[in-house]
Design a protein around this motif. Structure first.
Motif, short mmCIF file in Angstrom:
data_model
loop_
_atom_site.label_atom_id
_atom_site.label_comp_id
_atom_site.label_asym_id
_atom_site.label_seq_id
_atom_site.Cartn_x
_atom_site.Cartn_y
_atom_site.Cartn_z
N ASP A 1 -3.77 8.91 5.15
CA ASP A 1 -3.24 7.59 4.78
C ASP A 1 -3.98 7.03 3.57
O ASP A 1 -3.37 6.46 2.66
N GLN A 2 -5.29 7.21 3.52
CA GLN A 2 -6.06 6.73 2.37
C GLN A 2 -5.60 7.42 1.08
O GLN A 2 -5.44 6.78 0.05
N ALA A 3 -5.37 8.73 1.16
CA ALA A 3 -4.93 9.48 -0.02
C ALA A 3 -3.53 9.09 -0.45
O ALA A 3 -3.17 9.22 -1.62
N ALA A 4 -2.72 8.59 0.50
CA ALA A 4 -1.33 8.24 0.20
C ALA A 4 -1.17 6.81 -0.29
O ALA A 4 -0.06 6.40 -0.66
N ILE A 5 -2.23 6.02 -0.32
CA ILE A 5 -2.12 4.63 -0.77
C ILE A 5 -1.59 4.60 -2.20
O ILE A 5 -2.12 5.25 -3.10
N THR A 6 -0.49 3.86 -2.36
CA THR A 6 0.12 3.64 -3.67
C THR A 6 0.31 2.14 -3.82
O THR A 6 1.16 1.55 -3.16
N LEU A 7 -0.49 1.53 -4.66
CA LEU A 7 -0.47 0.08 -4.79
C LEU A 7 0.82 -0.44 -5.40
O LEU A 7 1.38 0.18 -6.31
N GLN A 8 1.26 -1.58 -4.91
CA GLN A 8 2.37 -2.31 -5.51
C GLN A 8 1.81 -3.01 -6.75
O GLN A 8 1.22 -4.08 -6.67
N GLY B 1 -1.05 -29.30 2.46
CA GLY B 1 -0.44 -28.88 3.70
C GLY B 1 -1.31 -27.91 4.47
O GLY B 1 -2.53 -27.89 4.34
N ALA B 2 -0.65 -27.07 5.25
CA ALA B 2 -1.37 -26.16 6.14
C ALA B 2 -0.85 -24.74 5.99
O ALA B 2 0.29 -24.51 5.57
N GLN B 3 -1.70 -23.79 6.36
CA GLN B 3 -1.32 -22.39 6.36
C GLN B 3 -1.67 -21.79 7.72
O GLN B 3 -2.79 -21.95 8.20
N ALA B 4 -0.70 -21.12 8.31
CA ALA B 4 -0.94 -20.33 9.52
C ALA B 4 -1.17 -18.90 9.06
O ALA B 4 -0.39 -18.36 8.27
N LEU B 5 -2.26 -18.31 9.52
CA LEU B 5 -2.61 -16.95 9.12
C LEU B 5 -2.83 -16.11 10.36
O LEU B 5 -3.56 -16.51 11.27
N TYR B 6 -2.20 -14.94 10.40
CA TYR B 6 -2.31 -14.01 11.51
C TYR B 6 -2.86 -12.69 10.98
O TYR B 6 -2.32 -12.13 10.04
N ILE B 7 -3.95 -12.21 11.61
CA ILE B 7 -4.55 -10.96 11.18
C ILE B 7 -4.50 -9.97 12.33
O ILE B 7 -4.97 -10.26 13.44
N PHE B 8 -3.93 -8.80 12.05
CA PHE B 8 -3.75 -7.76 13.06
C PHE B 8 -4.71 -6.60 12.83
O PHE B 8 -5.15 -6.35 11.72
N ASP B 9 -4.99 -5.88 13.90
CA ASP B 9 -5.88 -4.73 13.85
C ASP B 9 -5.13 -3.51 13.30
O ASP B 9 -4.20 -3.03 13.93
N GLY B 10 -5.54 -3.04 12.14
CA GLY B 10 -4.93 -1.86 11.55
C GLY B 10 -5.64 -0.57 11.95
O GLY B 10 -5.17 0.52 11.66
N LEU C 1 0.80 -1.23 0.00
CA LEU C 1 0.00 0.00 0.00
C LEU C 1 0.83 1.28 0.00
O LEU C 1 0.29 2.36 -0.20
N GLY C 2 2.12 1.16 0.29
CA GLY C 2 2.98 2.33 0.31
C GLY C 2 2.76 3.25 1.50
O GLY C 2 3.15 4.42 1.47
N ILE C 3 2.13 2.74 2.56
CA ILE C 3 1.90 3.55 3.76
C ILE C 3 2.38 2.79 4.99
O ILE C 3 2.56 1.56 4.93
N THR C 4 2.58 3.49 6.08
CA THR C 4 3.06 2.87 7.31
C THR C 4 2.21 3.29 8.51
O THR C 4 2.71 3.86 9.48
N PRO C 5 0.91 3.01 8.46
CA PRO C 5 0.07 3.34 9.62
C PRO C 5 0.40 2.41 10.78
O PRO C 5 0.96 1.32 10.57
N PRO C 6 0.08 2.81 11.99
CA PRO C 6 0.33 1.91 13.12
C PRO C 6 -0.51 0.64 13.00
O PRO C 6 -1.68 0.70 12.61
N ILE C 7 0.11 -0.48 13.31
CA ILE C 7 -0.59 -1.76 13.31
C ILE C 7 -0.76 -2.16 14.77
O ILE C 7 0.19 -2.11 15.55
N GLY C 8 -1.97 -2.56 15.12
CA GLY C 8 -2.27 -2.89 16.51
C GLY C 8 -2.12 -4.36 16.84
O GLY C 8 -1.33 -5.09 16.24
N CYS C 9 -2.96 -4.80 17.75
CA CYS C 9 -2.84 -6.14 18.31
C CYS C 9 -3.37 -7.23 17.36
O CYS C 9 -4.09 -6.96 16.41
N LEU C 10 -3.01 -8.44 17.69
CA LEU C 10 -3.48 -9.61 16.95
C LEU C 10 -4.98 -9.77 17.15
O LEU C 10 -5.48 -9.69 18.27
#
Length: 152
Positions: A98-105, A82-91, A61-70
């Motif tokens: 930040d929305q205006a600064a989003i620059t997609l990869q 096989g298996a996948q471990a997935l972790y989702i954090f609160d953004g 996204l080209g931004i660095t907002p704070p990322i919170g807890c799991l």
């Protein structure tokens, strides 16, 4: 005769909202379905799930907002793959700046949008992640962590 090899992958993502309560989702160029911003954990570099979420958001996204807890830890088992471990954090809520600064990869993402969290269009997110999606939204609403085992 030996058993078929199994693999384990691990990935991390962040759940972001806009001020209206809609969720940010991204459209990967290499997958059929939309996802949360995130990606693989670089275990060879001793990257933690949290560090991977921060890095992937910055790269995608080209931004660095704070990322919170799991919010969610999911274990997804796919027969023969096989298996996948997935972790989702609160953004949290993305600021208008930040929305205006989003620059997609562009090598990985074609577009992004904000969607009502509980009213996703059918077929928008991967069907095998529907349970994970709902548990993550509930965990966010209730201020707790969810564990979601998924067997396909």
């Amino acid at each position: 005769m030996s058993a078929a090899p199994h693999s384990l992958t691990a990935s991390a993502a962040a759940l972001f909202f806009d001020a209206a309560g809609n969720v940010l989702i991204v459209n990967p160029t290499y997958k059929e379905f939309w996802n949360l911003p995130g990606g693989g954990i670089d275990v060879d570099k001793d990257e933690t799930p949290y560090d991977a979420a921060v890095r992937e958001v910055r790269e995608e996204l080209g931004i660095t907002p704070p990322i919170g807890c799991l919010l969610t830890s999911a274990w997804i088992t796919v027969p023969g793959r096989g298996a996948q471990a997935l972790y989702i954090f609160d953004g949290g809520i993305l600021s208008p700046e930040d929305q205006a600064a989003i620059t997609l990869q562009r090598s990985e993402l074609s577009e992004y949008r904000f969607c009502p969290p509980r009213h996703m269009e059918p077929g928008l997110i991967p069907p095998h992640l529907t349970e994970v999606w709902q548990a993550t939204l509930t965990a966010h609403e209730e201020g707790r962590i969810a564990y979601v085992p998924v067997r396909l």
